[in-house]
Design a protein around this motif. Structure first.
Motif, PDB file in Angstrom:
ATOM      1  N   ALA A 258       0.830  -1.204   0.000  1.00  0.00           N
ATOM      2  CA  ALA A 258       0.000   0.000   0.000  1.00  0.00           C
ATOM      3  C   ALA A 258       0.867   1.257   0.000  1.00  0.00           C
ATOM      4  O   ALA A 258       0.611   2.204  -0.754  1.00  0.00           O
ATOM      5  CB  ALA A 258      -0.932  -0.014   1.213  1.00  0.00           C
ATOM      6  N   ASP A 259       1.904   1.275   0.835  1.00  0.00           N
ATOM      7  CA  ASP A 259       2.758   2.452   0.913  1.00  0.00           C
ATOM      8  C   ASP A 259       3.498   2.696  -0.401  1.00  0.00           C
ATOM      9  O   ASP A 259       3.596   3.837  -0.879  1.00  0.00           O
ATOM     10  CB  ASP A 259       3.772   2.299   2.049  1.00  0.00           C
ATOM     11  N   ALA A 260       4.026   1.630  -0.987  1.00  0.00           N
ATOM     12  CA  ALA A 260       4.785   1.779  -2.225  1.00  0.00           C
ATOM     13  C   ALA A 260       3.886   2.252  -3.363  1.00  0.00           C
ATOM     14  O   ALA A 260       4.285   3.105  -4.168  1.00  0.00           O
ATOM     15  CB  ALA A 260       5.456   0.462  -2.589  1.00  0.00           C
ATOM     16  N   MET A 261       2.668   1.729  -3.450  1.00  0.00           N
ATOM     17  CA  MET A 261       1.756   2.150  -4.514  1.00  0.00           C
ATOM     18  C   MET A 261       1.292   3.587  -4.297  1.00  0.00           C
ATOM     19  O   MET A 261       1.113   4.340  -5.255  1.00  0.00           O
ATOM     20  CB  MET A 261       0.572   1.197  -4.608  1.00  0.00           C
ATOM     21  N   ALA A 262       1.102   3.975  -3.036  1.00  0.00           N
ATOM     22  CA  ALA A 262       0.718   5.356  -2.746  1.00  0.00           C
ATOM     23  C   ALA A 262       1.833   6.316  -3.150  1.00  0.00           C
ATOM     24  O   ALA A 262       1.582   7.373  -3.758  1.00  0.00           O
ATOM     25  CB  ALA A 262       0.396   5.507  -1.263  1.00  0.00           C
ATOM     26  N   GLN A 263       3.072   5.952  -2.838  1.00  0.00           N
ATOM     27  CA  GLN A 263       4.202   6.803  -3.238  1.00  0.00           C
ATOM     28  C   GLN A 263       4.303   6.889  -4.761  1.00  0.00           C
ATOM     29  O   GLN A 263       4.569   7.961  -5.320  1.00  0.00           O
ATOM     30  CB  GLN A 263       5.491   6.240  -2.650  1.00  0.00           C
ATOM     31  N   ALA A 264       4.089   5.753  -5.434  1.00  0.00           N
ATOM     32  CA  ALA A 264       4.151   5.751  -6.898  1.00  0.00           C
ATOM     33  C   ALA A 264       3.039   6.602  -7.489  1.00  0.00           C
ATOM     34  O   ALA A 264       3.243   7.306  -8.489  1.00  0.00           O
ATOM     35  CB  ALA A 264       4.061   4.321  -7.419  1.00  0.00           C
TER      36      ALA A 264
ATOM     37  N   GLY B 187      -5.501  -7.382  -6.799  1.00  0.00           N
ATOM     38  CA  GLY B 187      -5.761  -8.815  -6.870  1.00  0.00           C
ATOM     39  C   GLY B 187      -4.988  -9.615  -5.846  1.00  0.00           C
ATOM     40  O   GLY B 187      -4.667 -10.784  -6.068  1.00  0.00           O
ATOM     41  N   ALA B 188      -4.699  -8.999  -4.691  1.00  0.00           N
ATOM     42  CA  ALA B 188      -3.955  -9.684  -3.635  1.00  0.00           C
ATOM     43  C   ALA B 188      -4.485  -9.222  -2.280  1.00  0.00           C
ATOM     44  O   ALA B 188      -5.209  -8.226  -2.174  1.00  0.00           O
ATOM     45  CB  ALA B 188      -2.457  -9.402  -3.751  1.00  0.00           C
ATOM     46  N   GLU B 189      -4.110  -9.940  -1.252  1.00  0.00           N
ATOM     47  CA  GLU B 189      -4.541  -9.572   0.102  1.00  0.00           C
ATOM     48  C   GLU B 189      -4.088  -8.152   0.412  1.00  0.00           C
ATOM     49  O   GLU B 189      -2.978  -7.748   0.077  1.00  0.00           O
ATOM     50  CB  GLU B 189      -3.934 -10.548   1.112  1.00  0.00           C
ATOM     51  N   GLY B 190      -4.974  -7.367   1.039  1.00  0.00           N
ATOM     52  CA  GLY B 190      -4.648  -5.996   1.390  1.00  0.00           C
ATOM     53  C   GLY B 190      -5.084  -4.972   0.372  1.00  0.00           C
ATOM     54  O   GLY B 190      -4.709  -3.792   0.477  1.00  0.00           O
ATOM     55  N   ASP B 191      -5.913  -5.375  -0.601  1.00  0.00           N
ATOM     56  CA  ASP B 191      -6.343  -4.425  -1.632  1.00  0.00           C
ATOM     57  C   ASP B 191      -7.126  -3.229  -1.077  1.00  0.00           C
ATOM     58  O   ASP B 191      -6.917  -2.105  -1.550  1.00  0.00           O
ATOM     59  CB  ASP B 191      -7.163  -5.141  -2.706  1.00  0.00           C
ATOM     60  N   PRO B 192      -8.030  -3.398  -0.098  1.00  0.00           N
ATOM     61  CA  PRO B 192      -8.721  -2.208   0.429  1.00  0.00           C
ATOM     62  C   PRO B 192      -7.749  -1.170   1.002  1.00  0.00           C
ATOM     63  O   PRO B 192      -7.952   0.034   0.828  1.00  0.00           O
ATOM     64  CB  PRO B 192      -9.636  -2.786   1.522  1.00  0.00           C
ATOM     65  N   GLU B 193      -6.687  -1.646   1.661  1.00  0.00           N
ATOM     66  CA  GLU B 193      -5.692  -0.729   2.204  1.00  0.00           C
ATOM     67  C   GLU B 193      -4.934  -0.030   1.072  1.00  0.00           C
ATOM     68  O   GLU B 193      -4.607   1.166   1.176  1.00  0.00           O
ATOM     69  CB  GLU B 193      -4.719  -1.478   3.111  1.00  0.00           C
ATOM     70  N   ARG B 194      -4.646  -0.758   0.014  1.00  0.00           N
ATOM     71  CA  ARG B 194      -3.980  -0.133  -1.131  1.00  0.00           C
ATOM     72  C   ARG B 194      -4.854   0.978  -1.711  1.00  0.00           C
ATOM     73  O   ARG B 194      -4.376   2.067  -2.026  1.00  0.00           O
ATOM     74  CB  ARG B 194      -3.682  -1.186  -2.204  1.00  0.00           C
ATOM     75  N   LEU B 195      -6.122   0.691  -1.896  1.00  0.00           N
ATOM     76  CA  LEU B 195      -7.028   1.671  -2.480  1.00  0.00           C
ATOM     77  C   LEU B 195      -7.098   2.939  -1.633  1.00  0.00           C
ATOM     78  O   LEU B 195      -7.030   4.056  -2.152  1.00  0.00           O
ATOM     79  CB  LEU B 195      -8.422   1.062  -2.626  1.00  0.00           C
ATOM     80  N   ALA B 196      -7.243   2.771  -0.331  1.00  0.00           N
ATOM     81  CA  ALA B 196      -7.348   3.932   0.553  1.00  0.00           C
ATOM     82  C   ALA B 196      -6.070   4.766   0.528  1.00  0.00           C
ATOM     83  O   ALA B 196      -6.118   6.001   0.480  1.00  0.00           O
ATOM     84  CB  ALA B 196      -7.657   3.467   1.975  1.00  0.00           C
ATOM     85  N   ALA B 197      -4.919   4.078   0.525  1.00  0.00           N
ATOM     86  CA  ALA B 197      -3.646   4.798   0.542  1.00  0.00           C
ATOM     87  C   ALA B 197      -3.426   5.551  -0.772  1.00  0.00           C
ATOM     88  O   ALA B 197      -2.948   6.696  -0.786  1.00  0.00           O
ATOM     89  CB  ALA B 197      -2.501   3.808   0.788  1.00  0.00           C
ATOM     90  N   ILE B 198      -3.779   4.919  -1.878  1.00  0.00           N
ATOM     91  CA  ILE B 198      -3.592   5.562  -3.181  1.00  0.00           C
ATOM     92  C   ILE B 198      -4.514   6.765  -3.326  1.00  0.00           C
ATOM     93  O   ILE B 198      -4.102   7.819  -3.819  1.00  0.00           O
ATOM     94  CB  ILE B 198      -3.827   4.540  -4.308  1.00  0.00           C
TER      95      ILE B 198
END
Length: 334
Positions: free
Chosen positions: A139-145, A159-170
């Protein structure tokens, strides 16, 4: 659809594999890669030449060597007069037919003095805004990107565990970017409502292929809070009508349709059946993007950022200004 230009001299076929290094690593739910391997087909009649490029995809049972050899096997047929019309019956939809079909389009344009866009009825060609893809990561790396990319339209590989956290961070890192998501068949029917809710909360506009192809019946029996787009579930016109009720949009890729000829026909049929259209790509060079830009002229979503993810592209190449991609020059294709 214009008929192929009659050949004044049957062209000779040349096939080669080309490698393009990727900027860093490109990761989706199915794995990672550090280079793009493409197969190039060139048709040369002694005066004019036409090129096409394809990306063999293991997900569809293709390999670089197998596609290269399949294209090469048609050398004598082409020398004996096989043209673009005959090619549609000679090869099935897929990467091999794509490279040859686009090479024929390019050759016909050069011979006729009329651009491929004009021959396809896709003029005037407009610059288009393409999505910019973020590889699957933490999540952190995708948000930085996302913040570093600063693009108007971001495509998120999930498509992996933790997708909701990725979405929120991005979404927090890129509050002004439009978002689309590609799950690459990585979710299942049990978690799908949760994933779609997380996407909706993050303001995602479209989700590609949330469920595995062949296991997507559940999409017909649940609400669609956002647009759901078929990717792996649709290749050409043959299976399109069966997707009604499950999908709202389709992703048209020339490596799936088997070239520009079928891609244009698929786009027209999709519009007739009420599907929104997205035009996408595999990870490839400008030569693969150029013919797809014709189909993209009438698409609602454009995802033709392959060259932006490469460390090195072809020369000449498509012209990009940030996320704006411009029509190809004849020296590249068409």
């Amino acid at each position: 659809m214009p008929a192929p230009i009659p050949s004044p001299a049957a062209p000779q076929l040349h096939v080669r594999v080309v490698r393009f290094p990727i900027q860093g690593t490109f990761t989706i739910a199915r794995g990672s890669k550090t280079e793009a391997l493409v197969v190039e087909a060139k048709l040369y009649d002694g005066t004019f030449s036409g090129k096409g490029e394809c990306v063999p995809y293991a997900r569809y049972g293709e390999s670089v060597e197998g596609v290269r050899d399949l294209i090469t096997s048609l050398k004598d047929d082409i020398a004996a007069g096989l043209d673009r019309a005959g090619l549609q019956q000679r090869l099935p939809a897929g990467a091999a037919r794509n490279a040859l079909d686009c090479a024929f389009w390019d050759l016909e344009a050069k011979r006729s003095g009329m651009s491929a866009a004009q021959r396809a009825g896709c003029t005037p060609m407009r610059p288009l805004t393409t999505a910019y893809t973020l590889s699957l990561d933490t999540a952190d790396a995708m948000a930085q990107a996302a913040a570093a990319a600063n693009r108007p339209l971001l495509k998120l590989k999930l498509g992996a565990e933790g997708d909701p956290e990725r979405l929120a961070a991005i979404r927090c890192a890129a509050p002004n970017s439009r978002l689309i998501v590609d799950a690459n068949e990585g979710w299942n029917a049990t978690i799908l409502p949760q994933m779609l809710a997380a996407c909706a909360q993050a303001g995602v506009e479209l989700v590609e292929q949330p469920l595995p192809a062949g296991a997507d019946d559940a999409l017909a029996h649940m609400p669609h809070p956002i647009t759901i787009c078929a990717d792996e579930s649709v290749h050409d016109r043959a299976g399109l009508a069966a997707l009604r009720g499950r999908y709202d949009a389709i992703n048209i890729k020339l490596d799936k349709t088997g070239g520009l000829t079928e891609a244009l026909a698929l786009a027209e049929e999709a519009e007739r059946l009420g599907f929104s259209r997205m035009v996408g790509c595999m990870l490839a060079s400008s030569l693969a993007m150029a013919p797809a830009l014709l189909v993209a002229q009438r698409a609602q979503v454009v995802d033709l950022d392959g060259p932006l993810l490469l460390a090195e592209d072809r020369s000449p190449a498509l012209h990009y200004e940030e996320s704006i991609v411009f029509p190809p020059e004849p020296a590249l294709w068409g």
